[in-house]
Design an enzyme around this catalytic site. Structure first.
Site, PDB file in Angstrom:
ATOM      1  N   VAL A   1     -28.544  11.925  -6.529  1.00 56.32           N
ATOM      2  CA  VAL A   1     -27.944  13.001  -5.745  1.00 56.32           C
ATOM      3  C   VAL A   1     -26.626  13.358  -6.415  1.00 56.32           C
ATOM      4  O   VAL A   1     -26.049  12.550  -7.146  1.00 56.32           O
ATOM      5  CB  VAL A   1     -27.721  12.599  -4.266  1.00 56.32           C
ATOM      6  CG1 VAL A   1     -29.047  12.479  -3.532  1.00 56.32           C
ATOM      7  CG2 VAL A   1     -26.938  11.301  -4.151  1.00 56.32           C
ATOM      8  N   SER A   2     -26.135  14.559  -6.168  1.00 54.81           N
ATOM      9  CA  SER A   2     -24.996  15.052  -6.936  1.00 54.81           C
ATOM     10  C   SER A   2     -23.650  14.517  -6.479  1.00 54.81           C
ATOM     11  O   SER A   2     -22.675  14.564  -7.222  1.00 54.81           O
ATOM     12  CB  SER A   2     -24.966  16.589  -6.904  1.00 54.81           C
ATOM     13  OG  SER A   2     -26.131  17.098  -7.528  1.00 54.81           O
ATOM     14  N   SER A   3     -23.553  14.027  -5.240  1.00 58.20           N
ATOM     15  CA  SER A   3     -22.262  13.548  -4.743  1.00 58.20           C
ATOM     16  C   SER A   3     -22.458  12.427  -3.744  1.00 58.20           C
ATOM     17  O   SER A   3     -23.562  12.209  -3.237  1.00 58.20           O
ATOM     18  CB  SER A   3     -21.486  14.702  -4.085  1.00 58.20           C
ATOM     19  OG  SER A   3     -22.146  15.132  -2.912  1.00 58.20           O
TER      20      SER A   3
ATOM     21  N   GLN B   1     -24.068  13.210  -0.289  1.00 63.13           N
ATOM     22  CA  GLN B   1     -25.470  13.573  -0.158  1.00 63.13           C
ATOM     23  C   GLN B   1     -26.326  12.328   0.060  1.00 63.13           C
ATOM     24  O   GLN B   1     -25.946  11.221  -0.290  1.00 63.13           O
ATOM     25  CB  GLN B   1     -25.933  14.341  -1.397  1.00 63.13           C
ATOM     26  CG  GLN B   1     -25.256  15.707  -1.540  1.00 63.13           C
ATOM     27  CD  GLN B   1     -25.759  16.466  -2.743  1.00 63.13           C
ATOM     28  OE1 GLN B   1     -26.113  15.880  -3.755  1.00 63.13           O
ATOM     29  NE2 GLN B   1     -25.786  17.786  -2.651  1.00 63.13           N
TER      30      GLN B   1
END
Length: 215
Positions: free
Chosen positions: A11-13, A16
């Site tokens: 996931v990007s961050s 998330q």
């Protein structure tokens, strides 16, 4: 000897949730201890858990990702990583939501050709979506700024003694280091707030002068 299955989720961050990907891995029968998760952007492959996972891959392993964009979002690097894993590490790769991208099947010339085409299209789509996300973020920030939304850290409130200390500093009774210490601010912050105050005073003086002339 049977193949060992590994799963990779991204996931990007930190905010998330990777739960949907973990559910897909569980349905594919991948043991929880063989699932590696990164909470990091997909713009490159310098991710700690991914790098750790790749070291474990060999001709007896299968790497599973839920979708190609979980592997990465850079068109060129997705292609290079795919080749490195499948050709150099000799591990199989499976994209769970795209059955055509499964190196265990279609190893003949036609199967490989079709897989390569699908991989190129999907990796291009992944990078294009990353660019679109960045564009939407920039547009959102511009729109918010146009509405007066301010970004960055909130300004530190002026201490109650700021005006008195500022007056003494301007009168050269104390230096900037002493002034900052009396206000409990850093020298750069004191200087910045003093400059902003001076600009405000000058602007107010100019406004009053214009009003006087017009009357």
């Amino acid at each position: 000897m049977g193949q060992i299955f590994y799963g990779y989720c991204r996931v990007s961050s930190m905010g998330q949730n990777e739960e949907r990907q973990l559910i897909a891995m569980a349905k594919a029968g991948i043991p929880a201890e063989n699932i590696y998760v990164d909470k990091q952007s997909g713009r490159d492959f310098n991710r700690p858990r991914y790098q750790e996972l790749v070291k474990r891959l060999n001709e007896n392993t299968v790497l599973c990702v839920q979708s190609i964009d979980r592997l990465g979002r850079d068109y060129q690097e997705i292609q290079e990583q795919w080749k490195y894993i499948s050709k150099v590490k000799k591990s199989d790769i499976v994209v769970l939501d795209m059955p055509l991208l499964d190196t265990r099947r279609g190893k003949d010339l036609m199967g490989t050709f079709l897989s390569d085409i699908v991989l190129q299209v999907l990796s291009f789509v992944a990078e294009n979506e990353r660019d679109n996300i960045k564009k939407r973020q920039a547009e959102g920030i511009a729109a918010a700024k146009a509405r007066g939304v301010r970004f960055g850290r909130p300004m530190i409130p002026l201490p109650e003694n700021f005006m008195e200390v500022y007056r003494r500093w301007r009168g050269k009774e104390i230096n900037v280091t002493q002034a900052a210490e009396l206000c409990g601010l850093s020298k750069s912050t004191f200087h910045d707030r003093a400059r902003k105050m001076e600009h405000g005073i000058l602007a107010e003086a100019g406004r009053k002068a214009c009003l006087t002339k017009s009357s």
